[in-house]
Design a protein around this motif. Structure first.
Motif, PDB file in Angstrom:
ATOM      1  N   GLU A  54      59.158 126.710  12.382  1.00  0.00           N
ATOM      2  CA  GLU A  54      60.081 127.723  12.895  1.00  0.00           C
ATOM      3  C   GLU A  54      61.432 127.649  12.195  1.00  0.00           C
ATOM      4  O   GLU A  54      62.054 128.682  11.906  1.00  0.00           O
ATOM      5  N   ARG A  55      61.905 126.438  11.905  1.00  0.00           N
ATOM      6  CA  ARG A  55      63.234 126.246  11.320  1.00  0.00           C
ATOM      7  C   ARG A  55      63.242 126.265   9.797  1.00  0.00           C
ATOM      8  O   ARG A  55      64.262 126.598   9.194  1.00  0.00           O
ATOM      9  N   THR A  56      62.136 125.896   9.174  1.00  0.00           N
ATOM     10  CA  THR A  56      62.144 125.721   7.720  1.00  0.00           C
ATOM     11  C   THR A  56      61.040 126.462   6.979  1.00  0.00           C
ATOM     12  O   THR A  56      61.173 126.717   5.778  1.00  0.00           O
ATOM     13  N   GLY A  57      59.936 126.757   7.667  1.00  0.00           N
ATOM     14  CA  GLY A  57      58.783 127.355   7.004  1.00  0.00           C
ATOM     15  C   GLY A  57      57.882 126.343   6.322  1.00  0.00           C
ATOM     16  O   GLY A  57      56.873 126.703   5.716  1.00  0.00           O
ATOM     17  N   ILE A  58      58.214 125.060   6.431  1.00  0.00           N
ATOM     18  CA  ILE A  58      57.467 124.008   5.729  1.00  0.00           C
ATOM     19  C   ILE A  58      56.261 123.563   6.563  1.00  0.00           C
ATOM     20  O   ILE A  58      56.381 123.307   7.768  1.00  0.00           O
ATOM     21  N   LYS A  59      55.110 123.450   5.914  1.00  0.00           N
ATOM     22  CA  LYS A  59      53.894 122.958   6.558  1.00  0.00           C
ATOM     23  C   LYS A  59      53.576 121.528   6.120  1.00  0.00           C
ATOM     24  O   LYS A  59      53.059 120.734   6.907  1.00  0.00           O
ATOM     25  N   GLU A  60      53.858 121.226   4.863  1.00  0.00           N
ATOM     26  CA  GLU A  60      53.600 119.893   4.320  1.00  0.00           C
ATOM     27  C   GLU A  60      54.480 119.662   3.108  1.00  0.00           C
ATOM     28  O   GLU A  60      55.112 120.585   2.593  1.00  0.00           O
ATOM     29  N   ARG A  61      54.537 118.419   2.670  1.00  0.00           N
ATOM     30  CA  ARG A  61      55.296 118.058   1.486  1.00  0.00           C
ATOM     31  C   ARG A  61      54.588 116.897   0.807  1.00  0.00           C
ATOM     32  O   ARG A  61      53.674 116.275   1.375  1.00  0.00           O
ATOM     33  N   ARG A  62      54.995 116.584  -0.425  1.00  0.00           N
ATOM     34  CA  ARG A  62      54.429 115.439  -1.133  1.00  0.00           C
ATOM     35  C   ARG A  62      55.451 114.306  -1.147  1.00  0.00           C
ATOM     36  O   ARG A  62      56.618 114.516  -1.498  1.00  0.00           O
ATOM     37  N   TRP A  63      54.985 113.110  -0.770  1.00  0.00           N
ATOM     38  CA  TRP A  63      55.836 111.929  -0.823  1.00  0.00           C
ATOM     39  C   TRP A  63      55.147 110.863  -1.675  1.00  0.00           C
ATOM     40  O   TRP A  63      53.934 110.613  -1.523  1.00  0.00           O
ATOM     41  N   VAL A  64      55.925 110.249  -2.544  1.00  0.00           N
ATOM     42  CA  VAL A  64      55.418 109.141  -3.345  1.00  0.00           C
ATOM     43  C   VAL A  64      55.018 107.992  -2.424  1.00  0.00           C
ATOM     44  O   VAL A  64      55.754 107.632  -1.498  1.00  0.00           O
ATOM     45  N   LYS A  65      53.840 107.423  -2.655  1.00  0.00           N
ATOM     46  CA  LYS A  65      53.413 106.270  -1.876  1.00  0.00           C
ATOM     47  C   LYS A  65      54.171 105.023  -2.319  1.00  0.00           C
ATOM     48  O   LYS A  65      54.233 104.738  -3.514  1.00  0.00           O
ATOM     49  N   PRO A  66      54.751 104.277  -1.380  1.00  0.00           N
ATOM     50  CA  PRO A  66      55.428 103.034  -1.747  1.00  0.00           C
ATOM     51  C   PRO A  66      54.474 102.110  -2.503  1.00  0.00           C
ATOM     52  O   PRO A  66      53.307 101.971  -2.131  1.00  0.00           O
ATOM     53  N   GLY A  67      54.963 101.511  -3.570  1.00  0.00           N
ATOM     54  CA  GLY A  67      54.142 100.600  -4.347  1.00  0.00           C
ATOM     55  C   GLY A  67      53.294 101.276  -5.405  1.00  0.00           C
ATOM     56  O   GLY A  67      52.581 100.606  -6.158  1.00  0.00           O
ATOM     57  N   SER A  68      53.363 102.614  -5.488  1.00  0.00           N
ATOM     58  CA  SER A  68      52.545 103.338  -6.463  1.00  0.00           C
ATOM     59  C   SER A  68      53.089 103.228  -7.878  1.00  0.00           C
ATOM     60  O   SER A  68      52.378 103.490  -8.847  1.00  0.00           O
ATOM     61  N   GLY A  69      54.358 102.870  -7.995  1.00  0.00           N
ATOM     62  CA  GLY A  69      54.984 102.786  -9.319  1.00  0.00           C
ATOM     63  C   GLY A  69      55.587 104.095  -9.778  1.00  0.00           C
ATOM     64  O   GLY A  69      56.233 104.151 -10.828  1.00  0.00           O
ATOM     65  N   GLU A  70      55.368 105.163  -8.999  1.00  0.00           N
ATOM     66  CA  GLU A  70      55.949 106.452  -9.374  1.00  0.00           C
ATOM     67  C   GLU A  70      57.439 106.470  -9.057  1.00  0.00           C
ATOM     68  O   GLU A  70      57.870 106.006  -7.995  1.00  0.00           O
ATOM     69  N   THR A  71      58.212 107.031  -9.973  1.00  0.00           N
ATOM     70  CA  THR A  71      59.661 107.121  -9.806  1.00  0.00           C
ATOM     71  C   THR A  71      60.114 108.519 -10.228  1.00  0.00           C
ATOM     72  O   THR A  71      59.323 109.331 -10.710  1.00  0.00           O
ATOM     73  N   THR A  72      61.395 108.766 -10.066  1.00  0.00           N
ATOM     74  CA  THR A  72      61.954 110.044 -10.510  1.00  0.00           C
ATOM     75  C   THR A  72      61.695 110.270 -11.988  1.00  0.00           C
ATOM     76  O   THR A  72      61.291 111.356 -12.407  1.00  0.00           O
ATOM     77  N   SER A  73      61.905 109.234 -12.797  1.00  0.00           N
ATOM     78  CA  SER A  73      61.733 109.398 -14.249  1.00  0.00           C
ATOM     79  C   SER A  73      60.264 109.529 -14.637  1.00  0.00           C
ATOM     80  O   SER A  73      59.921 110.341 -15.512  1.00  0.00           O
TER      81      SER A  73
END
Length: 354
Positions: A54-73
């Motif tokens: 109702e407030r944002t229109g968002i149903k889901e999002r993607r979050w990096v899993k801790p320990g996955s090694g993925e970073t911004t770069s």
């Protein structure tokens, strides 16, 4: 007299100097595999799917899993590889790197140099842009100026964010946490001699008096640095979590979005009826819908994907632009408008003839 002659000669020289046009020659995007639904968030904090949508229109999002090694770069690199391949060039053709983010891997240096290292690009310049939600728009504008003057031929522009590791995942932080997602988008901006196509103009603005209405205060040299936070060890200290005055930001966003889009159209002698595709920063679906209604645009003329990814700040415009192009919603000759508003406050638009 001599000064006047020099100034006249300088003006003539500027007029004679060839100005190139920049065009987007390749695009790419990347989002983590880990999907976090509104139902998942309801298990962490007092919220629910209806409240969030109702407030944002968002149903889901993607979050990096801790320990996955993925970073911004690393996410930025993955998006960049796709953009370079689609541009039909090699990494050795890249003359300059511009990386927009509010969530760098390190406090310093910025991630631009990490991309240069990871992609094994020759020792070209790397510039980091810290303009949050409008970061990619600002980065495109900078790249456009470099190419227009003939300084560079192919510039890699990246917007990438990893929000999830720095969010307050309790009920206290739900107003902000439910909004943000992780991901990256990239574009290669290349020199062109076709004056009728490419980036027609870019428009940038700021209003710093509202800086703290959407901000992350600590750690910062001005108020609270790491030593202060560690010394206090206060579990109730909210200064190192993002803060947003939601209603105030919304009211300003809808006004500035409209203003900067019209500024871009008027600069190029265009009307709102000329827009084929508007790609707004994915801040809030309600903002996009408000702007769409004000400009009288159909659903086919505005691209939104916030429902799937949330707000990925500097990454939102390039991710959306890439997806719109991949889905065939942008065609040669189309007038494409990019616009963003966010922390700072900063806002901007880009007018493109595809």
């Amino acid at each position: 007299m001599a000064l006047n002659l020099y100034l006249a000669f300088f003006k003539i020289t500027l007029r004679m100097k060839k100005l190139y046009t920049s065009r987007i020659s390749g695009m790419g995007s990347y989002v983590p595999e880990n999907v976090v639904t509104n139902e998942d968030l309801s298990k962490m904090m007092d919220t629910n799917d209806e409240w969030i949508q109702e407030r944002t229109g968002i149903k889901e999002r993607r979050w990096v899993k801790p320990g996955s090694g993925e970073t911004t770069s690393t996410m930025g690199v993955k998006a960049a590889k796709i953009a370079i391949e689609r541009a039909g060039i090699s990494k050795d053709d890249i003359d300059f790197i511009i990386f927009a983010t509010l969530s760098p891997d390190y406090y310093f240096p910025g991630p631009g140099v990490q991309v240069q290292q990871e992609l094994d690009i020759k020792t070209v310049g790397a510039l980091d842009v810290r303009n949050q939600c409008s970061g990619f728009i600002y980065a495109l504008s900078v790249a456009d100026q470099f190419i227009k003057t003939g300084m560079y031929k192919n510039i890699l522009v990246i917007g990438s964010e990893l929000h999830s590791h720095g969010l307050d995942k309790t009920t206290r932080g739900r107003g902000v946490t439910v909004i943000f997602g992780d991901g990256a988008g990239a574009a290669v901006l290349s020199r062109s001699e076709d004056d009728g196509k490419g980036l027609l103009s870019t428009h940038l603005h700021s209003q710093g008096k509202y800086a703290e209405e959407l901000s992350l205060i600590a750690p910062g040299m001005g108020k609270r640095w790491v030593n202060d936070i560690l010394a206090d060890n206060d579990p109730n200290d909210e200064s190192y979590f993002p803060y947003m005055n939601g209603q105030f930001v919304f009211k300003n966003a809808v006004v500035r979005f409209s203003e900067v889009i019209m500024e871009g159209l008027m600069t190029n002698g265009l009307k709102k009826e000329d827009i084929n595709m508007l790609i707004p920063h994915q801040a809030n679906l309600r903002i996009s819908q408000f702007v769409q209604k004000k400009f009288g645009l159909s659903d086919d003329q505005v691209f939104n994907n916030i429902m799937k990814y949330g707000n990925t700040t500097a990454a939102s415009v390039p991710i959306a632009l890439t997806e719109a192009w991949e889905q065939g919603k942008i065609k040669e000759g189309d007038l494409v408008v990019l616009a963003a508003f966010g922390s700072g406050f900063t806002w901007g638009s880009v007018i493109i003839r595809w």
